[in-house]
Design an enzyme around this catalytic site. Sequence first.
Site, mmCIF file in Angstrom:
data_model
loop_
_atom_site.group_PDB
_atom_site.id
_atom_site.type_symbol
_atom_site.label_atom_id
_atom_site.label_comp_id
_atom_site.label_asym_id
_atom_site.label_seq_id
_atom_site.Cartn_x
_atom_site.Cartn_y
_atom_site.Cartn_z
ATOM 1 N N ASP A 184 0.854 -1.182 0.000
ATOM 2 C CA ASP A 184 0.000 0.000 0.000
ATOM 3 C C ASP A 184 0.895 1.240 0.000
ATOM 4 O OD1 ASP A 184 -2.300 1.652 0.402
ATOM 5 O OD2 ASP A 184 -1.809 1.726 2.532
ATOM 6 N N ASP A 186 -0.357 5.091 0.781
ATOM 7 C CA ASP A 186 -0.661 6.113 1.787
ATOM 8 C C ASP A 186 -0.540 5.548 3.195
ATOM 9 O OD1 ASP A 186 -2.723 8.588 0.350
ATOM 10 O OD2 ASP A 186 -1.726 6.989 -0.755
ATOM 11 N N GLU A 193 -1.748 10.824 4.064
ATOM 12 C CA GLU A 193 -2.690 10.480 3.007
ATOM 13 C C GLU A 193 -2.687 11.573 1.948
ATOM 14 O OE1 GLU A 193 -4.823 7.709 2.988
ATOM 15 O OE2 GLU A 193 -3.868 6.928 4.815
ATOM 16 N N ARG A 229 -15.063 11.909 -1.222
ATOM 17 C CA ARG A 229 -13.940 12.789 -0.893
ATOM 18 C C ARG A 229 -13.408 13.508 -2.123
ATOM 19 N NH1 ARG A 229 -10.042 8.673 1.862
ATOM 20 N NH2 ARG A 229 -11.330 7.200 0.675
ATOM 21 N N GLY A 273 -5.147 3.132 -3.247
ATOM 22 C CA GLY A 273 -6.438 3.764 -3.420
ATOM 23 C C GLY A 273 -6.278 5.241 -3.693
ATOM 24 N N ASP A 340 -2.179 -1.082 5.766
ATOM 25 C CA ASP A 340 -2.570 -0.573 7.082
ATOM 26 C C ASP A 340 -4.058 -0.381 7.270
ATOM 27 O OD1 ASP A 340 -2.642 1.734 5.291
ATOM 28 O OD2 ASP A 340 -2.809 2.952 7.116
ATOM 29 N N ASN A 343 -9.165 -1.364 3.444
ATOM 30 C CA ASN A 343 -9.171 -1.657 2.018
ATOM 31 C C ASN A 343 -7.974 -2.503 1.585
ATOM 32 O OD1 ASN A 343 -7.429 0.563 2.460
ATOM 33 N ND2 ASN A 343 -7.603 1.186 0.322
#
Length: 410
Positions: A184, A186, A193, A229, A273, A340, A343
Amino acid sequence: MDGPAQRTLLITLTGRDRPGVTSRLFRTLAEFPLTVADVEQVVIRGRLVLGVLLTYIEGADIGRVWNAAEKVASDLDMEIELSTGREKRLPRRRGRLHVTVLGNPLMPAAMSGIASRIAANGANIDRIERLASTPVTCIEMDVSGADPDALRAGLAAEAAERRVDIAVQHGGLHRRAKRLIVMDVDSTLIRGEVIELLAEHAGCLDEVAKVTEAAMRGDLDFEGSLRERVALLAGLDASAIDDVRDRLQLAAGARTMVRTLKRLDYEFAIVSGGFTQVTDALVEDLGIDYSAANTLEIEDGKLTGRVTGPVIDRAGKAAALERFAREAGVPLSQTVAIGDGANDLDMLQVAGLGVAYNAKPVVRQAADTAVNFPYLDTILFLLGISREEIEAADAADPQGSDPVEPPATK
């Protein structure tokens, strides 16, 4: 009809380490009708412990062997212990497991608790080795005779009580085979993020951060929360993306981790993501092999508040890991996923090893193991890569190593 009975001789040499000790002992033993059954050697702060288990036919003149071994010890100024016994056919034990312990600091009480849990599981510690002393202390044990699930559950409870991280993995050649690492981005590869950094430019940080936190806990559907968002960013000048890219900070140990894995012929991938407008720069900077992320739609130099194409969500991350594995020619059992948030759950479960890195509780509970120290390169120890191998990578490319940073507060 049974042949002559076999007996054993265990020789243990202890003393100052120096070149030639092992060769000298075996050169002497080669003069006798002995068979090597097992050898173990360890060096701790310059002090060597060498154990050699030999077999011989009952009735052989073992006294001559005994005298010759004692002379070797005398010549080398080392202590020696010798013991004999009958060779036993031990019942076949269950497969070997690797137990990796990370602590900062690592206290004796933690090691005592871990050893007790292993013994209570009916297992045996065959080998203990230190893989690192910085940025955390890492101890690896080879354990045999344990039920993996039961041992993992017992050690998880011990880890929580002792404030250490413990991983339990199957042993065997696969651990050193070619692997694919999928990470991942972020709050894992980078700090923070990206969408929140963009929201700061758009003046909606608090609102976006609240939705992000709920999505990472698993309280909200990721795709819906992402679109919600991103919609708040509508009208933001695209130049804000350039500013965010310039402000990105890699996680402590990230550059060292990627470079070390690449040097050891691992494939490395990121799946996010977040947004390709940011991840593409990371791919180029770090030499990453594969990547997948969402793409922000931009028209007339401004964000439209939409993403283009299918959203990389929880299922999308797992699908990306499977696609990367096919392209790399790596079986899923040889993949490692690191994440983390909620997702990341599907890809952590699909991978051969799922690592929760400074993760939300729901992720820590579902992953194979959790790392809660603020140094990304500590994950290398879970793969059996020692601090010495990491430092060798740094020496090969000193310009690429991470700066030394003070320990973060847990």
